[in-house]
Design a protein around this motif. Structure first.
Motif, PDB file in Angstrom:
ATOM      1  N   ARG A 103      51.720 -21.623 -55.195  1.00 53.65           N
ATOM      2  CA  ARG A 103      52.917 -22.121 -55.863  1.00 53.65           C
ATOM      3  C   ARG A 103      52.688 -22.221 -57.372  1.00 53.65           C
ATOM      4  O   ARG A 103      53.576 -21.930 -58.167  1.00 53.65           O
ATOM      5  CB  ARG A 103      53.284 -23.498 -55.287  1.00 53.65           C
ATOM      6  N   THR A 104      51.464 -22.631 -57.763  1.00 55.67           N
ATOM      7  CA  THR A 104      51.178 -22.853 -59.174  1.00 55.67           C
ATOM      8  C   THR A 104      50.698 -21.591 -59.874  1.00 55.67           C
ATOM      9  O   THR A 104      51.118 -21.281 -60.983  1.00 55.67           O
ATOM     10  CB  THR A 104      50.053 -23.906 -59.340  1.00 55.67           C
ATOM     11  N   GLU A 105      49.773 -20.883 -59.214  1.00 52.18           N
ATOM     12  CA  GLU A 105      49.105 -19.764 -59.880  1.00 52.18           C
ATOM     13  C   GLU A 105      49.786 -18.420 -59.631  1.00 52.18           C
ATOM     14  O   GLU A 105      49.401 -17.419 -60.219  1.00 52.18           O
ATOM     15  CB  GLU A 105      47.636 -19.675 -59.411  1.00 52.18           C
ATOM     16  N   GLY A 106      50.763 -18.390 -58.730  1.00 48.62           N
ATOM     17  CA  GLY A 106      51.401 -17.126 -58.396  1.00 48.62           C
ATOM     18  C   GLY A 106      50.506 -16.324 -57.463  1.00 48.62           C
ATOM     19  O   GLY A 106      49.735 -16.897 -56.702  1.00 48.62           O
ATOM     20  N   ARG A 107      50.582 -15.011 -57.534  1.00 48.38           N
ATOM     21  CA  ARG A 107      49.790 -14.167 -56.630  1.00 48.38           C
ATOM     22  C   ARG A 107      48.302 -14.374 -56.890  1.00 48.38           C
ATOM     23  O   ARG A 107      47.820 -14.108 -58.001  1.00 48.38           O
ATOM     24  CB  ARG A 107      50.189 -12.700 -56.841  1.00 48.38           C
ATOM     25  N   LEU A 108      47.559 -14.834 -55.899  1.00 48.51           N
ATOM     26  CA  LEU A 108      46.119 -15.062 -56.072  1.00 48.51           C
ATOM     27  C   LEU A 108      45.371 -13.743 -55.847  1.00 48.51           C
ATOM     28  O   LEU A 108      45.804 -12.907 -55.068  1.00 48.51           O
ATOM     29  CB  LEU A 108      45.633 -16.123 -55.087  1.00 48.51           C
ATOM     30  N   PRO A 109      44.234 -13.558 -56.526  1.00 48.85           N
ATOM     31  CA  PRO A 109      43.504 -12.293 -56.360  1.00 48.85           C
ATOM     32  C   PRO A 109      42.937 -12.140 -54.943  1.00 48.85           C
ATOM     33  O   PRO A 109      42.750 -13.124 -54.233  1.00 48.85           O
ATOM     34  CB  PRO A 109      42.380 -12.407 -57.388  1.00 48.85           C
ATOM     35  N   GLN A 110      42.649 -10.901 -54.572  1.00 49.82           N
ATOM     36  CA  GLN A 110      42.111 -10.611 -53.234  1.00 49.82           C
ATOM     37  C   GLN A 110      40.747 -11.244 -53.021  1.00 49.82           C
ATOM     38  O   GLN A 110      40.277 -11.356 -51.886  1.00 49.82           O
ATOM     39  CB  GLN A 110      41.990  -9.100 -53.063  1.00 49.82           C
ATOM     40  N   SER A 111      40.102 -11.636 -54.121  1.00 43.21           N
ATOM     41  CA  SER A 111      38.795 -12.264 -53.991  1.00 43.21           C
ATOM     42  C   SER A 111      38.912 -13.724 -53.536  1.00 43.21           C
ATOM     43  O   SER A 111      37.893 -14.358 -53.244  1.00 43.21           O
ATOM     44  CB  SER A 111      38.069 -12.218 -55.337  1.00 43.21           C
ATOM     45  N   THR A 112      40.144 -14.250 -53.477  1.00 43.39           N
ATOM     46  CA  THR A 112      40.295 -15.668 -53.132  1.00 43.39           C
ATOM     47  C   THR A 112      39.858 -16.001 -51.694  1.00 43.39           C
ATOM     48  O   THR A 112      39.062 -16.934 -51.507  1.00 43.39           O
ATOM     49  CB  THR A 112      41.735 -16.144 -53.404  1.00 43.39           C
TER      50      THR A 112
END
Lengths: 220, 220
Positions: B175-184
């Motif tokens: 919600r805050t950061e938008g699309r999170l990287p695939q490394s998450t």
């Protein structure tokens, strides 16, 4: 959000709280129990034991009430973070103290106000001051994580964000598990240090630092 | 939730999705963007490109649509958990795989449906099947954590709950950061092992286990 000592439409509060606090408590209850969108200002005033006119004397509208509630979930932690960042204690102890304080704040209060972080209405520009405070708080986490691990802001971000998320996860857990035990904030703080690969901090040392900063949590 | 091949009121979907999927996608968008309470069945049908009558042919009402959406955020992880728990691999690798899979599921899809975990309407009995599935998933986490640390269910709870919360925190972060990287998801899985004090698992070994179980994530 004027705070003149105007008399209450329905007589003085029996709670010993100020009128503004009565409104915020009523809003915390209704917004979390029936939803922000479903709460009318009429119902809100009624729950607070006030006329709508009196309520409008304190808050320009429902949005302002939500903003004030949201700020209460984050401002004390920002104040704490700003006090803890420049302290001379080891970085791990400062991170521990910040996580424990922040988790305690999110677990305080009768209602799980953090649940409102996910309401769609928060995209409205009106809530920019809340997002700005929450970002300040995140930046303090990232600064401390960077300092502990010798990383710049960009490199510290993924781990800082994981630790910040871990602390905020008490919002989701509170919804599912109900009242979490008092051992939760220290366990969250221990876990954050583990995520960061830092040596543990004794709870007594961590608690002493929290106390020394002397930040008080709201009680209800 | 009947699935007879009844013709669509406004012609075939241009998306290649089934009518049911069109309804769920429209609901995911509206519930997360304007709110569950503020979405009328009229608007929902309209967004899905259907008449209300057609929509009612697939779902008895808005509640059923929300329940179906919520189940999509948890059922695949329950299936994965049930496959991974009895596997012969070391417990740490199985925990890693479950956390990575679960985080990927919560980060999948065009809309952050997990945000609906906090809507007040979920206290309604109608959503018991969702709470039951989420509890099954949590119990699998607790079982694996207990196995890894030689603890019973009661003792394993605080750490299992911290790890489970860490995984679900991607909902708040998205919600805050938008699309999170695939490394998450792998970083979340690494972090969960750290919280539990377990030795790290190489990502290639963890990924291989996820793949071997062969669970597929929904794609949109």
């Amino acid at each position: 959000m004027a705070k003149l000592g105007r008399p209450r439409a329905k007589g003085p509060s029996e709670s010993g709280r100020s009128t503004e606090e009565d409104i915020l408590l009523a809003a915390a209850k209704l917004f979390t129990e029936i939803g922000y969108g479903s709460t009318s200002t009429h119902r809100l005033a009624d729950e607070a034991g006030l006329s709508q006119a009196t309520m409008y004397h304190y808050f320009a509208g429902k949005k302002d009430v939500l903003l004030a509630l949201l700020l209460e979930t984050v401002r004390p932690s920002v104040t704490f973070a700003q006090a803890v960042v420049p302290r001379p204690e080891p970085t791990a102890a400062r991170i521990w103290a910040l996580c424990a304080y922040d988790a305690r704040l999110l677990l305080s209060g009768r209602h799980n106000v953090g649940a409102l972080y996910l309401v769609p209405e928060l995209s409205d520009d009106h809530f920019t001051p809340f997002h700005a405070e929450r970002k300040k708080l995140y930046i303090a986490y990232r600064k401390l994580v960077g300092e502990a691990l010798g990383l710049g802001a960009r490199e510290a971000h993924p781990l800082a964000s994981a630790a910040f998320g871990l602390v905020e996860s008490v919002i989701l857990r509170r919804r599912t598990e109900g009242r979490l035990p008092q051992s939760t904030p220290p366990l969250i703080a221990d876990s954050a240090l583990r995520i960061l690969g830092l040596d543990p901090v004794t709870h007594s040392a961590g608690d002493a630092l929290v106390e020394e900063i002397g930040a008080e949590l709201p009680v209800d």
